[in-house]
Design a protein around this motif. Structure first.
Motif, PDB file in Angstrom:
ATOM      1  N   LEU A  97      33.125 -17.109  21.774  1.00  0.00           N
ATOM      2  CA  LEU A  97      33.242 -17.185  23.237  1.00  0.00           C
ATOM      3  C   LEU A  97      34.504 -16.485  23.719  1.00  0.00           C
ATOM      4  CD1 LEU A  97      32.253 -20.768  24.436  1.00  0.00           C
ATOM      5  CD2 LEU A  97      30.924 -18.670  24.469  1.00  0.00           C
ATOM      6  N   ARG A 129      34.006 -12.877  23.791  1.00  0.00           N
ATOM      7  CA  ARG A 129      33.152 -12.458  24.922  1.00  0.00           C
ATOM      8  C   ARG A 129      33.969 -12.409  26.215  1.00  0.00           C
ATOM      9  NH1 ARG A 129      27.860 -16.130  24.510  1.00  0.00           N
ATOM     10  NH2 ARG A 129      26.962 -14.574  25.900  1.00  0.00           N
ATOM     11  N   ARG A 130      34.883 -13.374  26.377  1.00  0.00           N
ATOM     12  CA  ARG A 130      35.778 -13.351  27.553  1.00  0.00           C
ATOM     13  C   ARG A 130      36.674 -12.122  27.509  1.00  0.00           C
ATOM     14  NH1 ARG A 130      36.447 -18.816  27.013  1.00  0.00           N
ATOM     15  NH2 ARG A 130      35.228 -19.830  28.632  1.00  0.00           N
ATOM     16  N   PHE A 156      25.738 -19.914  20.817  1.00  0.00           N
ATOM     17  CA  PHE A 156      26.854 -20.867  20.808  1.00  0.00           C
ATOM     18  C   PHE A 156      26.347 -22.021  19.938  1.00  0.00           C
ATOM     19  CE2 PHE A 156      29.187 -24.390  23.168  1.00  0.00           C
ATOM     20  CZ  PHE A 156      30.415 -24.092  22.622  1.00  0.00           C
ATOM     21  N   GLU A 198      33.509 -21.234  19.210  1.00  0.00           N
ATOM     22  CA  GLU A 198      34.508 -21.117  20.280  1.00  0.00           C
ATOM     23  C   GLU A 198      35.242 -19.774  20.203  1.00  0.00           C
ATOM     24  OE1 GLU A 198      35.177 -22.884  22.933  1.00  0.00           O
ATOM     25  OE2 GLU A 198      33.886 -24.610  22.524  1.00  0.00           O
TER      26      GLU A 198
END
Lengths: 284, 284
Positions: free
Chosen positions: B118, B121-122, B155, B115
């Motif tokens: 992620l 990456r955002r 992921f 998580e």
């Protein structure tokens, strides 16, 4: 725009009780199943499932699976799942069906938004205790693996900026890759799996302008035509009925001068047909 | 456990005013900068930044960048960013520095939870208008690209289940891949980039038991030793001071019979040293 016709106010408890009556004993009242579930949105369906569980101590989805069969069962089952969970199931079935399922994986990875793809990957963890890319990678090899794993793991940038020079140079790379029959396709895979959708559209436009043919035409010729496929009908109708199926119907009519419902209706039959047409907005 | 020592109650407005005084005019009061920012947690730092902006219509981070310099500036700058944004910056710097930066990309992709990756990456989208994998892929080729892109896009499943048979067969695949000097490493890359961390630990244990040497030893021998690296010190201390640096210090002491603070202190100097040691929990 959606094709689903759902009343604004519904009673999950009444729906659950009517469904239990329709599903109990010998024989099943499929008409009632279609009349209720074919007219409830994703939130209402989850509420019905919850009420059913509370009242009858039984999972509605499991009961539906045991009472229905064939394409109708599969369509109702997929319709009952939340979108991310449904796509996780569709992806898993596609992975297990080998080369026949590759286009489904591409469809899920490319049609959904980057955030929706992430939601599918989360749902895949929860359902299968493995990652989506893990299963895709285990069941493929070589360039196909690189492409499919790249597509499902990508978290593309969602902005609208275009780099025109990059579009031109990458259109050339794609053209080289398509021309070379047994060439090194790694650069083409890099472009297709990492660039933003807006940037890719610009690249494809350059491709058409500079090379006199569109990349989609090149690709379409390379894909062998597949016949009618109930799973594809179910997948598209169930996935889009609450989203943009009305728009898809309009585009379909403009291109083919035939209504999509009529085209679909000719290919399928029985309760499955009634259910699919209900989701496509056909008035009872 | 964290090493950061931060008071529970602080006043963002008072902190902002004290910082402005420390940063204004000729010369900078580095001691005050360290005394305040070296003792505020991530939430408190964001509040200070907000108050500073409101009171002085100026971005505190930009002001710090223009008043400080060298390793001290870089450490304070990184410390001021939220973790995901900080890692996006670290990854971008690593990508631009070529082969010297590969280990940083591996570190970010492997040390963080799925998580957290992620979230990085955002943050990368927001900051650079491109995706992290897009930039990694553009700046690498071949198996290295496959490995690094695979690591940053993965992921991984986070559950604790182990498939013992799979661990055994994949340990053999890894062993084959390490033995073959110019072999096909695609299967090794697939395993390392997609399997869950728990499953990989089981695979590495099988590797050691079946092949008489640990894969980490094999890998360590393959990586050339790098000298002291201020960026690495900053990266580890800034990233872990609020997380588990106390635990890292304990492990370091057990293995080396030297305190990590002392080892670090010998390598660096000046305000940078004072700031890093403050984050490591040194009492003033």
């Amino acid at each position: 725009m959606a094709t689903l016709v759902a009343p604004i106010k519904t009673s999950p408890v009444e729906d659950a009780e009517a469904l239990q009556k329709a599903l109990k004993g010998w024989g099943t009242d499929e008409k009632t199943v279609i009349a209720i579930l074919g007219h409830r949105n994703v939130y209402q369906r989850q509420q019905i499932r919850k009420s059913y569980e509370e009242i009858f101590q039984e999972d509605l989805i499991k009961r539906l699976e045991s009472e229905l069969s064939g394409d109708f069962e599969r369509a109702v089952y997929r319709w009952m799942l939340e979108p991310a969970d449904r796509n996780a199931v569709l992806a898993n079935v596609a992975i297990k069906s080998g080369s026949k399922g590759y286009h489904v994986i591409v469809e899920i990875a490319c049609v959904l938004s980057p955030e929706e793809v992430l939601a599918v990957r989360r749902a895949y963890h929860n359902r299968y205790n493995r990652s989506l890319e893990e299963d895709v990678a285990t069941n493929t090899t070589g360039h196909l693996r690189q492409l499919l794993v790249g597509l499902v793991t990508s978290f593309r940038y969602g902005g609208d900026e275009i780099n025109a020079r990059l579009a031109k140079s990458e259109a050339d790379i794609l053209h080289e890759s398509v021309k070379e029959k047994k060439g090194n396709h790694e650069e083409a895979i890099r472009i297709l799996t990492t660039r933003s959708k807006t940037q890719l559209m610009a690249t494809f436009n350059c491709y058409r302008d500079d090379h006199g043919t569109s990349i989609t035409k090149v690709l379409r010729n390379a894909i062998k035509k597949i016949g009618t496929d109930e799973d594809a009908i179910t997948r598209v109708v169930v996935s889009r009925a609450e989203k943009d199926l009305k728009h898809i119907k309009e585009v379909y009519y403009k291109r083919n001068s035939v209504h999509l419902e009529d085209a679909v209706a000719m290919e399928i039959s029985g309760d499955y047909k009634k259910f699919i047409l209900t989701l496509m907005g056909k008035q009872d």
